[in-house]
Enzyme design. Structure first.
Site, PDB file in Angstrom:
ATOM      1  N   TRP A 215       0.821  -1.228   0.000  1.00 37.04           N
ATOM      2  CA  TRP A 215       0.000   0.000   0.000  1.00 37.04           C
ATOM      3  C   TRP A 215       0.850   1.271   0.000  1.00 37.04           C
ATOM      4  CZ3 TRP A 215      -4.375  -1.094   4.168  1.00 37.04           C
ATOM      5  CH2 TRP A 215      -5.279  -2.010   3.620  1.00 37.04           C
ATOM      6  N   LYS A 216       2.127   1.139   0.244  1.00 38.00           N
ATOM      7  CA  LYS A 216       3.002   2.315   0.331  1.00 38.00           C
ATOM      8  C   LYS A 216       2.412   3.314   1.346  1.00 38.00           C
ATOM      9  CE  LYS A 216       4.563   1.182  -4.256  1.00 38.00           C
ATOM     10  NZ  LYS A 216       5.195   1.583  -5.494  1.00 38.00           N
TER      11      LYS A 216
ATOM     12  N   GLY B  78       1.621  -2.684  -6.187  1.00 41.46           N
ATOM     13  CA  GLY B  78       1.520  -1.379  -5.534  1.00 41.46           C
ATOM     14  C   GLY B  78       0.197  -0.708  -5.848  1.00 41.46           C
TER      15      GLY B  78
ATOM     16  N   GLU C 256      12.009  -6.372  -8.916  1.00 40.79           N
ATOM     17  CA  GLU C 256      11.216  -5.185  -9.248  1.00 40.79           C
ATOM     18  C   GLU C 256      12.087  -4.207 -10.028  1.00 40.79           C
ATOM     19  OE1 GLU C 256       7.539  -4.409  -6.601  1.00 40.79           O
ATOM     20  OE2 GLU C 256       9.253  -3.301  -5.838  1.00 40.79           O
TER      21      GLU C 256
ATOM     22  N   HIS D  35      13.083  -1.987  -0.740  1.00 43.82           N
ATOM     23  CA  HIS D  35      12.274  -1.449  -1.843  1.00 43.82           C
ATOM     24  C   HIS D  35      13.022  -0.279  -2.500  1.00 43.82           C
ATOM     25  CE1 HIS D  35       9.033   0.302  -4.127  1.00 43.82           C
ATOM     26  NE2 HIS D  35       8.380  -0.845  -3.972  1.00 43.82           N
TER      27      HIS D  35
HETATM   28  P1  PGA Z   1       3.367  -0.698  -8.638  1.00 43.55           P
HETATM   29  O1  PGA Z   1       4.293  -0.848  -7.340  1.00 43.55           O
HETATM   30  O2  PGA Z   1       2.567  -1.967  -8.742  1.00 43.55           O
HETATM   31  O3  PGA Z   1       2.537   0.506  -8.388  1.00 43.55           O
HETATM   32  O4  PGA Z   1       4.302  -0.538  -9.802  1.00 43.55           O
HETATM   33  C1  PGA Z   1       4.962  -2.030  -7.069  1.00 43.55           C
HETATM   34  C2  PGA Z   1       5.922  -1.788  -5.934  1.00 43.55           C
HETATM   35  O5  PGA Z   1       6.502  -0.714  -5.881  1.00 43.55           O
HETATM   36  O6  PGA Z   1       6.095  -2.655  -5.053  1.00 43.55           O
END
Ligand code: PGA
Length: 245
Positions: free
Chosen positions: A12-13, A226, A161, A89
């Site tokens: 969820w950041k 995300g 990622e 991350h």
């Molecule tokens: P995103 O983020 O799906 O919005 O690209 C993924 C993440 O940063 O873990």
């Protein structure tokens, strides 16, 4: 986690804005094989709201107690029911987190029985000059350097990622599944001593339109999501797709 199923991690950041929204969203997407990595202030409430999903944190400090204003320890996370923690991350690396710090975080997480979700990935510039594999290899060599043989039975998750594929516009598919599979295969060569329970997943703008193209590959054992993880319908669609494989 059932080792047969793919794992989906909702990152969820720094969202949503309020604890009420967090609880509502968590209840809507509460299914098995899902980890919800919620913002630290919401961990307790999200943990209470879910019955089937697992609770994750987005960061951890490497010391366990003491004068570290603003930091959160692994034992504190564990004590509120957290069982997974994202480390390394790219959004944290961008703020100055080094691989040496990440190695310490992984170590303290494992000592507290948290499953680390270790994020690695190259920038667009590195990708364009063909350095993806060497960059990720270097990250992992340091990130995993404090793991000892005693850790080889501990579950860990490696999330590839590519930084250039994160948070792109809706419906985009910046990375190809072929690249993701190739990178995961290359990551597996970094060491022949992976903990026996290591899961390799992909993250970078995974959404309901492209999830199948990634998750149908056996090499991609799950997804770190995300933007789409903040929309219950999109998250449910991704989970539905993941269950087909
Ligand atoms: P995103 O983020 O799906 O919005 O690209 C993924 C993440 O940063 O873990």
């Amino acid at each position: 986690m059932n080792p047969m199923n793919k794992i989906i991690i909702a990152n969820w950041k720094m969202n949503p804005s309020t604890v009420q929204e967090a609880a509502t969203l968590a209840k809507k997407i509460d299914v098995a094989d899902l980890v919800i990595a919620a913002p630290a202030p919401f961990l307790g409430v999200v943990g209470s709201a879910i019955k089937k999903a697992k609770l994750g944190a987005q960061n951890v400090f490497w010391e366990d107690q003491g004068p570290f204003t603003g930091e959160v320890s692994a034992s504190q996370l564990a004590s509120v029911g957290v069982s997974y923690v994202i480390v390394g991350h790219s959004e944290r690396r961008r703020l100055g987190e080094t691989d040496e710090m990440i190695a310490r975080k992984i170590s303290v997480a494992i000592h507290n029985r948290l499953i680390p979700i270790i994020c690695v990935g190259e920038t667009r510039g590195e990708h364009e000059i063909g350095q993806s594999e060497s960059v990720v290899k270097k990250q992992l060599e340091i990130d995993l350097s404090l793991l000892s043989k005693t850790h080889y039975s501990t579950p860990i998750i490696i999330a590839y990622e590519p930084v250039w594929a994160i948070s792109t516009e809706k419906n985009a598919q910046p990375d190809t599944p072929e690249n993701a599979v190739a990178m995961i295969n290359s990551i597996k060569q970094v060491t022949d001593q992976w903990p026996q329970n290591t899961t390799f997943i992909y993250g970078g703008s995974v959404n309901p339109n492209n999830a199948e193209s990634f998750l149908k590959h056996k090499e991609i054992e799950g997804a770190l999501v995300g933007g789409a993880s903040l929309k219950a319908e999109e998250m449910k669609a991704i989970i539905e797709i993941s269950r087909k494989y």
